[in-house]
Design a protein around this motif. Structure first.
Motif, mmCIF file in Angstrom:
data_model
loop_
_atom_site.group_PDB
_atom_site.id
_atom_site.type_symbol
_atom_site.label_atom_id
_atom_site.label_comp_id
_atom_site.label_asym_id
_atom_site.label_seq_id
_atom_site.Cartn_x
_atom_site.Cartn_y
_atom_site.Cartn_z
ATOM 1 N N ARG A 86 0.862 54.623 17.176
ATOM 2 C CA ARG A 86 1.031 53.418 16.355
ATOM 3 C C ARG A 86 2.507 53.034 16.159
ATOM 4 O O ARG A 86 2.870 52.386 15.176
ATOM 5 N N ASP A 87 3.321 53.434 17.085
ATOM 6 C CA ASP A 87 4.727 52.983 17.071
ATOM 7 C C ASP A 87 4.802 51.732 17.949
ATOM 8 O O ASP A 87 5.224 51.767 19.104
ATOM 9 N N ILE A 145 -0.604 42.632 28.396
ATOM 10 C CA ILE A 145 0.246 43.297 27.391
ATOM 11 C C ILE A 145 0.224 42.521 26.081
ATOM 12 O O ILE A 145 0.086 43.099 24.991
ATOM 13 N N THR A 146 0.365 41.202 26.174
ATOM 14 C CA THR A 146 0.390 40.409 24.935
ATOM 15 C C THR A 146 -0.935 40.509 24.191
ATOM 16 O O THR A 146 -0.951 40.525 22.948
ATOM 17 N N LEU A 147 -2.048 40.572 24.921
ATOM 18 C CA LEU A 147 -3.349 40.697 24.249
ATOM 19 C C LEU A 147 -3.464 42.008 23.476
ATOM 20 O O LEU A 147 -4.154 42.068 22.446
ATOM 21 N N SER A 206 -4.442 41.595 19.632
ATOM 22 C CA SER A 206 -5.666 42.220 19.124
ATOM 23 C C SER A 206 -5.366 43.206 17.999
ATOM 24 O O SER A 206 -6.199 43.424 17.116
ATOM 25 N N ALA A 207 -4.145 43.781 18.029
ATOM 26 C CA ALA A 207 -3.769 44.714 16.963
ATOM 27 C C ALA A 207 -3.094 43.994 15.790
ATOM 28 O O ALA A 207 -2.690 44.651 14.827
ATOM 29 N N SER A 208 -2.977 42.633 15.871
ATOM 30 C CA SER A 208 -2.322 41.830 14.826
ATOM 31 C C SER A 208 -0.897 42.315 14.547
ATOM 32 O O SER A 208 -0.437 42.347 13.404
ATOM 33 N N ASP A 222 5.171 41.367 14.869
ATOM 34 C CA ASP A 222 6.544 41.837 15.056
ATOM 35 C C ASP A 222 6.696 42.538 16.403
ATOM 36 O O ASP A 222 7.701 42.359 17.105
ATOM 37 N N ALA A 223 5.719 43.343 16.752
ATOM 38 C CA ALA A 223 5.774 44.015 18.045
ATOM 39 C C ALA A 223 5.677 43.013 19.188
ATOM 40 O O ALA A 223 6.353 43.163 20.218
ATOM 41 N N LEU A 224 4.850 41.988 19.011
ATOM 42 C CA LEU A 224 4.736 40.946 20.040
ATOM 43 C C LEU A 224 6.069 40.229 20.211
ATOM 44 O O LEU A 224 6.503 39.952 21.343
ATOM 45 N N ARG A 225 6.719 39.935 19.080
ATOM 46 C CA ARG A 225 8.028 39.275 19.172
ATOM 47 C C ARG A 225 9.047 40.182 19.875
ATOM 48 O O ARG A 225 9.834 39.736 20.715
ATOM 49 N N THR A 226 9.011 41.456 19.527
ATOM 50 C CA THR A 226 9.915 42.407 20.187
ATOM 51 C C THR A 226 9.654 42.464 21.686
ATOM 52 O O THR A 226 10.592 42.497 22.501
#
Length: 987
Positions: free
Chosen positions: A405-406, A426-428, A432-434, A437-441
């Motif tokens: 979960r990192d 990758i983006t999905l 899906s995990a909402s 911030d990680a998506l932006r990173t």
């Protein structure tokens, strides 16, 4: 490289290498050279680079059977040390590649040498430098041999095992240069121990220190057929080591650059130590100990029976088993040993007859996978060969981070994947995990990994990242009440990060789309910030003006890329918002046209201002006029109008008196409109200014008339300005006189005295009779007695002066008449032998050759001539010819024309004397005489040898254009020499 090809391959190199001289007992290799020893005391040298072999018999002269115990060759293949063991004891020999036979080392007689350590960094073909020998009785010796001396330089005792006397089985040595000398690193093994020695100085010095301190060693008890120590050498430097011990293979990394100068712990130059247990080499529970060992970059080659097992030293897994094609008689004894050639990168195995070559074929190709399986990702990436391999490493890291979960760390690794996972997959995962911030990173890291050619993808990802940033900002505003006041640390951090992103992505973000996004999220400050980045300065300036921040708006307008039109557009609002800062900004901006700022300045000037307040527009206009030397009439007119509205007219007068075009060629004295200035000054009742303008427009009568309404002194000063028109000046002074006389209200006598005093100020321009009409008819003449008498005296002086001038003129006329008569009688004396300056014949020659064709009269048949005050004399005809030839074409034609006219008029009366006229001829000059006078002036105005005619001849060429043909006839041209004969002159 074929991925299916084995990393290690075996080839038969030499089948019957011992050549029937016993069986092979030992072998060593270096630089494509192999030396092997046999059981009958023979040494054979195979040089595969040269393609030959040499045999040496070391048993000669020794009783009984002799066997080669050990043989050692240096990495360069030049130096060899070998020990022979027989019934008579042990002898050690040294041989060089250039020698035809080996030489015994007498100082080592009786010592069984088990191992040799070469100084790889300093050894040369001519000298062994320092060599360490390890013996069977636990002693270490230092040896040095020079090829030219044909014997050892020295043999020194270094060290002896005292605590546990054992035979030294193997040795390795490494050196490094330090500031105070050379540091030696020595590792030696016995059947049960690994010893480490190190120190600075000579080997003798290093080992002498161990007389007082303990020796560092590692003990691994156990039985082993042959204890061996090997270094892996890469570019002549040891990288890691392996010790074949009774307990297992003890190995580790070597770091020779991390040692300190202190003596304690200097032997600890081994890192990442590990022990490979022999139980891993067999599938059953038992263990088999290898009989020999070789070390490559990533593998151990272990000789077990008739096979060589290749074990990866990182994961300790068997990767290959090498089989050998042995002869039937060699199979029972199997493979005897392994050796390596670090210089050539090859390994060798040998049995009692044959030599086998073990080649390495890209052994590191799968090391990335080995490290990946061990989750040593950094090392795995270092050994990756292509993008697909790196993608697998990044994927493993990303999935590991995702499982824990990192998400942010996982996003960083996912962004580095290029092939094995698509962008959408990758983006999905993050959607899906909402995990916004990680998506932006992930998007930001993906942008870092994209190339400049992926323009469309970069723009789309950047826009998506922008929206994620805005969403994050809004979520922080909703979640944190403090953030709305701008005090939240997270809020400030994300704002700072977002602005940095906009700065980095300004060239790839679509301008319209980004601005709509910022506007839809209500981020006005970021909208202004982005507009500034995109050089949409109009939006930025408008925002600051709305916020009342004129200084910030002006700072934007002062940037180099801002067009000047924005300065003009926002000038009215800025000057009303902060006049001081606006004007200061205008003054430091170099590309402004003050004329386009006039509407803003007029708007500011129309507002009321305090009396003691600095008028900023006047300050700026003065800067333009005096510092920038602006010549625009509109600017000058505006400044003049502002001066005219001030209560104090001193600034206005100074402005009118300045001559702004003084430095310009044919420039005007002023650039403002004088008619406009006059109307304005009349309207504002600035009479002194009006007087100056009238005077400047040469309307002196109007200037004096207006000045009389202000100040008589001013009127007098204006009247004095007229200098070139005496009548006008007198008229102006009469106007002033009339005004002065009519202005005085005192007694009559007082008025008269003041009028008389006024006459003196005119410097004689006005007389008493000029101002008498301005007095009343009943004024008494007695009151003007003194003035009238003074005027009469002046007239008398003028009459006397005129008489004197007339007398002087009469005397002058008489003198001129006398001079004329004297000139008519002037003569010169000519010597009878005097030569003509041109023809060099006598001037006083009598003959027909010198008779003039013109009407000149000759005396006693003597030719006419000219004599000059300088003494030169010329015949008249010679002088005419010389002057005509030397003067310009027009003057020559003029002289010839006069001569022709005189010839036509030659029938008139000739002179009686040689060139003189009668006295009464002055009043009766004939046309022929007039022509002769003109001819005399043309040819005899000055001496041709002493006057300007001679000076002009200095610049003429020696050869004239008429003589060019004659000069060319003198040129020497080459002729055909083919038919000429050559004659040799006698010596």
């Amino acid at each position: 490289m074929d991925p299916g090809r084995p990393a290690f391959t075996v080839d038969l190199l030499e089948r019957y290498a011992a050549k029937g001289r016993g069986v092979i007992s030992c072998m060593s290799a270096g630089n494509d050279v192999i030396l092997l020893g046999t059981s009958k005391g023979w040494v054979t040298r195979y040089d595969f680079g040269m393609g030959d072999s040499i045999d040496y018999d070391l048993s000669v002269g020794r009783p009984g059977e002799q066997s080669i115990h050990r043989i050692f060759v240096d990495p360069g293949g030049s130096h060899c040390i070998t020990t022979v063991v027989g019934a008579a004891g042990a002898d050690t020999f040294y041989m060089h590649a250039k020698w035809s036979k080996p030489r015994i080392l007498p100082r080592l007689k009786g010592l069984v040498v088990n191992t040799v350590a070469w100084n790889r960094q300093h050894i040369t073909e001519a000298s062994t430098k320092e060599v360490i020998l390890g013996t069977d009785n636990g002693q270490l010796f230092e040896l040095a041999v020079d090829e030219k001396e044909k014997k050892e330089k020295y043999v020194k005792f270094l060290f002896e095992l005292a605590e546990l006397p054992e035979a030294f089985m193997d040795l390795q040595m490494e050196t490094t240069s330090v500031l105070n000398g050379m540091r030696f690193y020595v590792m030696a093994v016995t059947p049960t121990r690994l010893y480490s020695f190190t120190g600075i100085g000579s080997l003798e010095t290093v080992f002498s220190t161990y007389l007082e301190r303990a020796v560092h060693f590692m003990e691994l008890p156990g039985d082993i057929p042959n204890s061996e120590l090997h270094f892996y050498i890469k570019q002549r430097r040891a990288m890691h080591f392996a010790w074949l011990s009774g307990a297992g293979i003890y190995h580790g990394e070597l770091n020779f650059g991390s040692q300190h100068s202190s003596s304690n712990g200097d032997e600890n130059f081994v890192e990442n130590k590990a022990l490979l247990d022999y139980s891993k080499l067999t599938e059953n529970s038992g263990s088999v100990k290898p009989s020999s060992l070789a070390v490559s970059e990533f593998h151990f080659l272990l000789l077990i029976g008739n096979k060589v097992k290749v074990v990866n030293r990182i994961n300790e897994q068997i990767v290959e088993e090498l089989q050998f094609d042995q002869t039937a008689e060699a199979i029972p004894r199997g493979i005897l040993g392994l050796c390596s050639d670090a210089t050539a990168g090859l390994f060798y195995a040998y049995d009692q007859n044959s030599i086998f070559q073990v080649s390495v074929n890209d052994e590191g190709r799968d090391m990335w996978k080995v490290y990946l399986d061990m989750k040593e990702y950094t090392a795995s990436l270092a050994h990756c060969r292509d993008s697909l391999q790196r993608d697998q490493v990044y994927l493993a890291q990303a999935e590991e981070a995702l499982a824990s979960r990192d998400y942010l760390r996982a996003a960083s690794f996912y962004a580095k994947i290029n092939y094995i996972l698509s962008f959408e997959e990758i983006t999905l995962k993050f959607i899906s995990a909402s995990e916004q911030d990680a998506l932006r990173t992930f998007l930001l890291r993906k942008l870092d990994n994209l190339t400049k050619d992926d323009k469309c993808q970069i723009t789309m990802i950047s826009t998506w990242a922008t929206e994620l940033y805005l969403d994050k900002i809004n979520r922080l505003l909703l979640d944190d009440d403090i953030a709305s006041d701008g005090h939240s640390t997270d809020y400030q951090s994300i704002i700072k990060e977002f602005r940095a992103f906009l700065s980095d992505s300004k060239d790839v973000l679509d301008e319209v789309t980004t601005m709509k996004l910022l506007e839809s999220y209500g981020r006005v400050e970021e909208l202004v910030f982005f507009a500034g980045l995109k050089e949409q300065y109009e939006i930025v300036v408008h925002h600051y003006i709305q916020q009342g921040e004129a200084k910030k708006a002006l700072e934007v307008l002062q940037k180099p890329g801002v067009p000047a039109d924005l300065q003009y557009k926002f000038a009215p609002e800025l000057i009303m918002l902060d006049a001081y800062e606006t004007v200061e900004s205008w003054m430091i901006t170099s590309n402004l046209n003050p004329r386009k700022l006039i509407p803003a300045m007029m708007r500011y000037s129309g507002e009321p201002h305090a009396k003691n307040e600095t008028h900023e527009v006047i300050k700026y206009l003065e800067y333009c006029v005096h510092r920038l030397h602006n010549e625009d009439p509109g600017v000058h007119n505006l400044l003049l109008s502002l001066y005219a509205k001030q209560e104090d007219d001193s600034a206005l007068l100074r402005f009118l008196q300045c001559k702004f075009g003084k430095g310009l060629e044919n420039g005007p004295d002023f650039f403002y409109d004088p008619k406009y200035a006059l109307r304005l000054c009349l309207k504002e009742k600035r009479m002194r200014a009006c007087v100056h303008i009238y005077s400047m427009m040469a309307m002196h009568e109007e200037a004096v008339a207006l000045a009389l309404q202000v100040d008589t002194e001013l009127a007098m000063a204006e009247a004095d300005k007229v200098e070139d028109d005496e009548d006008l000046r007198k008229k102006l002074w009469l106007m002033i006189a009339k005004h002065v006389i009519e202005l005085e209200k005192g007694t009559k006598r007082e008025n008269i005295r003041k009028a008389i005093a006024f006459l003196k100020e005119t410097d004689g321009l006005l007389k008493i009779e000029d101002i008498l009409p301005f007095f009343p008819d009943f004024a008494l003449i007695d009151d003007f007695k003194e003035a009238i008498c003074s005027s009469l005296e002046d007239y008398n002086k003028q009459i006397d002066q005129l008489k004197q001038e007339m007398n002087d003129a009469t005397h002058g006329a008489d003198n001129i008449r006398k001079d004329i008569n004297a000139l008519a009688q002037r003569y010169a004396i000519i010597d009878r032998d005097e030569d003509c300056g041109v023809c060099k014949r006598k001037i006083l020659t009598v003959g027909r050759d010198y008779l003039m064709a013109s009407s000149y009269t000759s005396v006693a048949q003597m030719a006419p001539f000219y004599v000059f005050p300088c003494g030169h004399g010329f015949h008249a005809q010679c002088l005419i010819a010389h002057v005509t030839r030397c003067t310009d074409e027009a003057q020559a034609e003029y002289i010839l024309d006069l001569q022709k006219q005189i010839t036509l008029l030659g029938g008139e009366t000739r002179r009686e004397s040689n060139g003189s006229f009668a006295e009464d001829s002055i009043s009766s000059i004939t046309p022929a005489d007039k022509l002769r006078t003109q001819l005399d002036d043309a040819i005899a105005g000055e001496c041709p040898f002493c006057g300007e005619l001679m000076i002009r001849e200095i610049s003429l060429p020696f050869i004239s254009s008429e003589e060019a043909q004659q000069v060319s006839s003198w040129e020497i041209r080459p002729h055909n020499l083919g038919g000429q004969r050559s004659f040799s002159l006698p010596a």
